[in-house]
Scaffold this motif. Structure first.
Motif, mmCIF file in Angstrom:
data_model
loop_
_atom_site.group_PDB
_atom_site.id
_atom_site.type_symbol
_atom_site.label_atom_id
_atom_site.label_comp_id
_atom_site.label_asym_id
_atom_site.label_seq_id
_atom_site.Cartn_x
_atom_site.Cartn_y
_atom_site.Cartn_z
ATOM 1 N N LEU A 92 -3.134 -5.535 2.543
ATOM 2 C CA LEU A 92 -4.252 -4.696 2.090
ATOM 3 C C LEU A 92 -3.904 -3.974 0.790
ATOM 4 N N ALA A 93 -2.710 -3.421 0.719
ATOM 5 C CA ALA A 93 -2.289 -2.709 -0.490
ATOM 6 C C ALA A 93 -2.262 -3.643 -1.698
ATOM 7 N N LYS A 94 -1.807 -4.852 -1.483
ATOM 8 C CA LYS A 94 -1.752 -5.849 -2.559
ATOM 9 C C LYS A 94 -3.138 -6.084 -3.153
ATOM 10 N N HIS A 95 -4.176 -5.966 -2.313
ATOM 11 C CA HIS A 95 -5.556 -6.201 -2.752
ATOM 12 C C HIS A 95 -6.294 -4.901 -3.071
ATOM 13 N N GLY A 96 -5.558 -3.800 -3.098
ATOM 14 C CA GLY A 96 -6.155 -2.523 -3.471
ATOM 15 C C GLY A 96 -7.074 -1.922 -2.425
ATOM 16 N N ILE A 97 -6.818 -2.231 -1.176
ATOM 17 C CA ILE A 97 -7.655 -1.722 -0.085
ATOM 18 C C ILE A 97 -6.806 -0.800 0.783
ATOM 19 N N PRO A 98 -6.973 0.496 0.618
ATOM 20 C CA PRO A 98 -6.178 1.439 1.409
ATOM 21 C C PRO A 98 -6.712 1.565 2.832
ATOM 22 N N LEU A 99 -5.839 1.829 3.740
ATOM 23 C CA LEU A 99 -6.211 2.130 5.121
ATOM 24 C C LEU A 99 -5.171 3.112 5.667
ATOM 25 N N PRO A 100 -5.148 4.306 5.089
ATOM 26 C CA PRO A 100 -4.103 5.264 5.463
ATOM 27 C C PRO A 100 -4.169 5.706 6.919
ATOM 28 N N GLU A 101 -5.340 5.633 7.533
ATOM 29 C CA GLU A 101 -5.483 6.072 8.919
ATOM 30 C C GLU A 101 -5.264 4.940 9.924
ATOM 31 N N ALA A 102 -4.776 3.805 9.469
ATOM 32 C CA ALA A 102 -4.583 2.658 10.347
ATOM 33 C C ALA A 102 -3.670 2.998 11.515
ATOM 34 N N ARG A 103 -4.139 2.640 12.711
ATOM 35 C CA ARG A 103 -3.302 2.771 13.899
ATOM 36 C C ARG A 103 -3.762 1.767 14.938
ATOM 37 N N SER A 104 -2.852 1.337 15.756
ATOM 38 C CA SER A 104 -3.140 0.406 16.833
ATOM 39 C C SER A 104 -3.632 1.200 18.035
ATOM 40 N N LYS A 105 -4.853 0.882 18.499
ATOM 41 C CA LYS A 105 -5.454 1.673 19.579
ATOM 42 C C LYS A 105 -6.208 0.792 20.563
ATOM 43 N N SER A 106 -6.463 1.347 21.720
ATOM 44 C CA SER A 106 -7.150 0.631 22.792
ATOM 45 C C SER A 106 -8.657 0.642 22.594
ATOM 46 N N TRP A 107 -9.280 -0.421 23.045
ATOM 47 C CA TRP A 107 -10.746 -0.474 23.000
ATOM 48 C C TRP A 107 -11.372 0.546 23.942
ATOM 49 N N ASP A 108 -10.583 1.127 24.833
ATOM 50 C CA ASP A 108 -11.097 2.173 25.726
ATOM 51 C C ASP A 108 -11.591 3.389 24.947
#
Length: 166
Positions: A55-71
């Protein structure tokens, strides 16, 4: 007339790679019309560093990215989801929660880049997954979503995947 953004949920089993890419792409390309989230049926608890690197390579930030449950997306305080995309076959085949509002769903199967070896091949697999998701997301965000029925959106999303996979 301004409509609230459409909420999109991108699902995968581990919520560490493909669904993270999808979440970022929908948020980036949605132009404020789409607010995206991602989740997994069995989240790994960590985001794959190569997903963030891609994502960073393509200039798309996602600083809040986290792995979470669909619950997190089925409770009373969860955002109302309009569209759900599964990006791995495992998540598409699992018994999903009952989603409030019965959102439109479609399967956009993308090969898992996370376990490709060696590292250079894994980086290439992440680039391929990114490109495939970007193509689909770009086509989806061009749809006149506010004027389409649920069935029309579902059919359009499926057609986008079929044409991109051909």
């Amino acid at each position: 007339m301004n409509r609230k953004p459409f909420n999109v949920l991108v699902l995968c089993t581990g919520n560490s790679a493909r669904s993270i890419l999808g979440e970022a792409l929908f948020n980036h390309l949605g132009g404020g019309r789409i607010r995206a989230f991602s989740a997994g049926s069995r989240p790994t608890g960590t985001v794959n560093p190569l997903a963030l690197e891609t994502l960073a390579k393509h200039g798309i930030p996602l600083p809040e990215a986290r792995s979470k449950s669909w619950d997190e997306f089925v409770g009373g305080d969860a955002p109302q989801i309009d569209f759900i995309f599964t990006v791995c076959a495992a998540a598409a085949g699992e018994t999903c929660p009952i989603w409030p509002g019965h959102p439109t769903t479609a399967h956009w199967g993308i090969a898992d880049p996370a376990h490709v070896e060696p590292l250079q091949a894994r980086r290439a697999a992440f680039e391929q997954a990114y490109a495939q998701l970007r193509e689909r997301v770009e086509a989806f965000v061009k749809l006149p979503l506010a004027s389409l029925s649920t069935v029309e959106v579902r059919d359009a999303a499926r057609k986008i995947h079929a044409e991109a996979s051909a």
